[in-house]
Enzyme design. Structure first.
Site, PDB file in Angstrom:
ATOM      1  N   HIS A 260      73.457  20.855 -24.220  1.00 53.76           N
ATOM      2  CA  HIS A 260      72.051  20.673 -24.388  1.00 53.76           C
ATOM      3  C   HIS A 260      71.288  22.195 -24.510  1.00 53.76           C
ATOM      4  O   HIS A 260      70.836  22.426 -23.303  1.00 53.76           O
ATOM      5  CB  HIS A 260      71.598  19.551 -23.466  1.00 53.76           C
ATOM      6  CG  HIS A 260      70.355  18.960 -23.986  1.00 53.76           C
ATOM      7  ND1 HIS A 260      69.294  19.388 -24.765  1.00 53.76           N
ATOM      8  CD2 HIS A 260      69.942  17.532 -23.790  1.00 53.76           C
ATOM      9  CE1 HIS A 260      68.420  18.488 -25.006  1.00 53.76           C
ATOM     10  NE2 HIS A 260      68.854  17.376 -24.481  1.00 53.76           N
TER      11      HIS A 260
ATOM     12  N   TYR B 182      65.681  22.240 -21.001  1.00 56.55           N
ATOM     13  CA  TYR B 182      66.801  22.396 -20.008  1.00 56.55           C
ATOM     14  C   TYR B 182      67.145  23.940 -19.859  1.00 56.55           C
ATOM     15  O   TYR B 182      66.621  24.746 -20.739  1.00 56.55           O
ATOM     16  CB  TYR B 182      68.161  21.530 -20.545  1.00 56.55           C
ATOM     17  CG  TYR B 182      67.711  20.164 -20.406  1.00 56.55           C
ATOM     18  CD1 TYR B 182      67.468  19.449 -19.107  1.00 56.55           C
ATOM     19  CD2 TYR B 182      67.405  19.228 -21.361  1.00 56.55           C
ATOM     20  CE1 TYR B 182      67.204  18.051 -19.117  1.00 56.55           C
ATOM     21  CE2 TYR B 182      67.343  17.979 -21.522  1.00 56.55           C
ATOM     22  CZ  TYR B 182      67.216  17.127 -20.353  1.00 56.55           C
ATOM     23  OH  TYR B 182      66.777  16.070 -20.222  1.00 56.55           O
TER      24      TYR B 182
ATOM     25  N   GLY C  11      64.573  14.042 -36.046  1.00 54.84           N
ATOM     26  CA  GLY C  11      63.226  14.244 -35.583  1.00 54.84           C
ATOM     27  C   GLY C  11      62.572  13.560 -36.595  1.00 54.84           C
ATOM     28  O   GLY C  11      62.124  14.322 -37.718  1.00 54.84           O
TER      29      GLY C  11
ATOM     30  N   GLY D 132      66.898   8.577 -33.178  1.00 56.66           N
ATOM     31  CA  GLY D 132      66.760   8.443 -31.511  1.00 56.66           C
ATOM     32  C   GLY D 132      65.910   7.020 -31.554  1.00 56.66           C
ATOM     33  O   GLY D 132      66.549   5.967 -31.555  1.00 56.66           O
TER      34      GLY D 132
HETATM   35  C1  FMN Z   1      64.152   6.795 -25.086  1.00 52.37           C
HETATM   36  C2  FMN Z   1      64.306   8.019 -25.481  1.00 52.37           C
HETATM   37  C3  FMN Z   1      65.229   8.849 -24.560  1.00 52.37           C
HETATM   38  C4  FMN Z   1      65.686   9.957 -25.115  1.00 52.37           C
HETATM   39  N1  FMN Z   1      66.785  10.730 -24.435  1.00 52.37           N
HETATM   40  C5  FMN Z   1      67.117  11.995 -24.786  1.00 52.37           C
HETATM   41  C6  FMN Z   1      67.874  12.717 -23.852  1.00 52.37           C
HETATM   42  O1  FMN Z   1      68.455  12.194 -22.921  1.00 52.37           O
HETATM   43  N2  FMN Z   1      68.608  13.865 -24.445  1.00 52.37           N
HETATM   44  C7  FMN Z   1      68.046  14.221 -25.797  1.00 52.37           C
HETATM   45  O2  FMN Z   1      68.530  15.260 -26.106  1.00 52.37           O
HETATM   46  N3  FMN Z   1      66.967  13.637 -26.316  1.00 52.37           N
HETATM   47  C8  FMN Z   1      66.584  12.427 -25.879  1.00 52.37           C
HETATM   48  N4  FMN Z   1      65.856  11.771 -26.706  1.00 52.37           N
HETATM   49  C9  FMN Z   1      65.435  12.633 -27.868  1.00 52.37           C
HETATM   50  C10 FMN Z   1      65.966  12.108 -29.007  1.00 52.37           C
HETATM   51  O3  FMN Z   1      67.325  12.364 -29.020  1.00 52.37           O
HETATM   52  C11 FMN Z   1      65.451  12.811 -30.509  1.00 52.37           C
HETATM   53  O4  FMN Z   1      65.707  14.141 -30.529  1.00 52.37           O
HETATM   54  C12 FMN Z   1      64.151  12.305 -30.528  1.00 52.37           C
HETATM   55  O5  FMN Z   1      63.822  11.056 -30.266  1.00 52.37           O
HETATM   56  C13 FMN Z   1      63.643  12.892 -32.015  1.00 52.37           C
HETATM   57  O6  FMN Z   1      64.315  11.849 -32.776  1.00 52.37           O
HETATM   58  P1  FMN Z   1      63.827  10.721 -33.386  1.00 52.37           P
HETATM   59  O7  FMN Z   1      62.449  10.966 -34.385  1.00 52.37           O
HETATM   60  O8  FMN Z   1      64.986  10.071 -34.407  1.00 52.37           O
HETATM   61  O9  FMN Z   1      63.475   9.712 -32.404  1.00 52.37           O
HETATM   62  C14 FMN Z   1      65.364  10.646 -26.486  1.00 52.37           C
HETATM   63  C15 FMN Z   1      64.401   9.801 -27.133  1.00 52.37           C
HETATM   64  C16 FMN Z   1      64.096   8.673 -26.739  1.00 52.37           C
HETATM   65  C17 FMN Z   1      62.995   7.740 -27.568  1.00 52.37           C
END
Ligand code: FMN
Length: 288
Positions: free
Chosen positions: A81, A86, A210, A232
């Site tokens: 990560h 982090y 993203g 995500g």
């Molecule tokens: C509920 C939730 C929990 C997440 N937890 C993490 C995590 O533990 N580690 C991480 O790298 N990203 C985490 N993310 C971020 C997602 O991996 C992703 O980078 C972010 O949501 C953007 O992508 P998206 O637009 O497809 O949602 C989380 C996102 C959501 C919505």
């Protein structure tokens, strides 16, 4: 399934005080004691132990152990990560990394920790089982350097990482979802990460995420800008996400963030499904 390997300033003080953390005999370290002004949605981040001297010894030993543990647990690989505020992200960031030794200062020095972590994990897994997630635009957890420094640092770091021939380098795009407003302003250093960094990735697979729509993802891949997209929010809120895309169904259910990091005290398992596993499936023709 890949296991994510992470640590540091992003941890809440409550995590630093957790019985497991105390039992480990180790405080939560960071390359400075500068707290995040906004961390975990709206809470202020904690102050952490400034990692003096040779961060390599303490943290790389743990990284090696974590990599071995992940293998023994049966994962298929490791995602290091390098995003989200982090430890690796902090070491890369000129505003947070105040080390005056060989781990801080120039962008080459700030890049060393992430590269060392990757080497340790590769020793255990082999490069084809190791990926890294990066977030140069920052924002989330009060991260980000001025644009010129961001480009300089990530140009160098991504070039060096690519030389390791990883399974993938995943670079998160800017999205408002990950960009808090701090003191009246958006925090992230907005730039088009695909345009800025794709040309640097030659020996590893380039993934991005993203706020992609499925259509946009298909376009990026067919134009050869990236090799793949991961999701995500849409993945959480559509239990049949891949099938929806295959059948051209809408992916329009928003994630309800309210219960996601909520307190579960006194809740039944059924209560806890809300916002995780209770999202609706689309309707499909009988044969689907
Ligand atoms: C509920 C939730 C929990 C997440 N937890 C993490 C995590 O533990 N580690 C991480 O790298 N990203 C985490 N993310 C971020 C997602 O991996 C992703 O980078 C972010 O949501 C953007 O992508 P998206 O637009 O497809 O949602 C989380 C996102 C959501 C919505």
């Amino acid at each position: 399934m890949f296991c994510t390997d992470l640590a540091s300033r992003k941890s809440q003080p409550s995590i630093g005080d957790a019985p497991e953390q105390i039992a480990s005999g180790q405080p939560v370290y960071a390359p400075s004691a500068i707290p995040a002004r906004i961390c975990f949605a709206d809470r202020r981040g904690g102050k952490f132990r400034f990692l003096h001297g040779v961060p390599g010894y303490v943290t790389l030993l743990f990284t090696n152990k974590a990599a071995i543990n992940a293998k023994e647990a049966g994962f298929d690989g490791i995602e290091v990560h390098g995003a989200g505020g982090y430890l690796i992200h902090q070491l890369l960031d000129s505003g947070l990394n105040i080390c005056t030794d060989s781990w801080g200062g120039s962008f080459e020095n700030r890049s060393q920790f992430g590269l060392e972590v990757l080497r340790v994990v590769i020793d255990v897994w082999g490069a084809d089982r190791v990926g890294i997630k990066l977030d140069p635009t920052g924002g989330y957890n009060d991260m980000g350097m001025p644009l010129e420094e961001t480009l300089e640092t990530y140009n160098y770091f991504i070039t060096q990482v690519d030389q390791l021939g990883l399974a993938y380098i995943a670079i998160q795009r800017y999205s408002e979802f990950n960009d808090p407003i701090i003191e009246g302003k958006r925090r992230a250093v907005q730039h088009d990460v695909v345009a800025a960094y794709s040309h640097l990735i030659k020996k590893s697979t380039f993934l991005s995420n993203g706020n992609f729509t499925p259509e946009e993802a298909a376009q990026y891949v067919s134009e050869g800008k990236i090799s793949g997209v991961f999701w995500g929010q849409l993945w959480i809120s559509h239990p049949d996400f891949a099938k929806r895309i295959r059948y051209g169904k809408p992916v329009d259910t928003p994630v309800d963030m309210q219960p996601v990091y909520g307190n579960t005290d006194g809740m039944t398992l059924n209560d806890q499904r809300v916002g995780y596993t209770d999202y609706p499936f689309a309707e499909y023709p009988n044969e689907a």
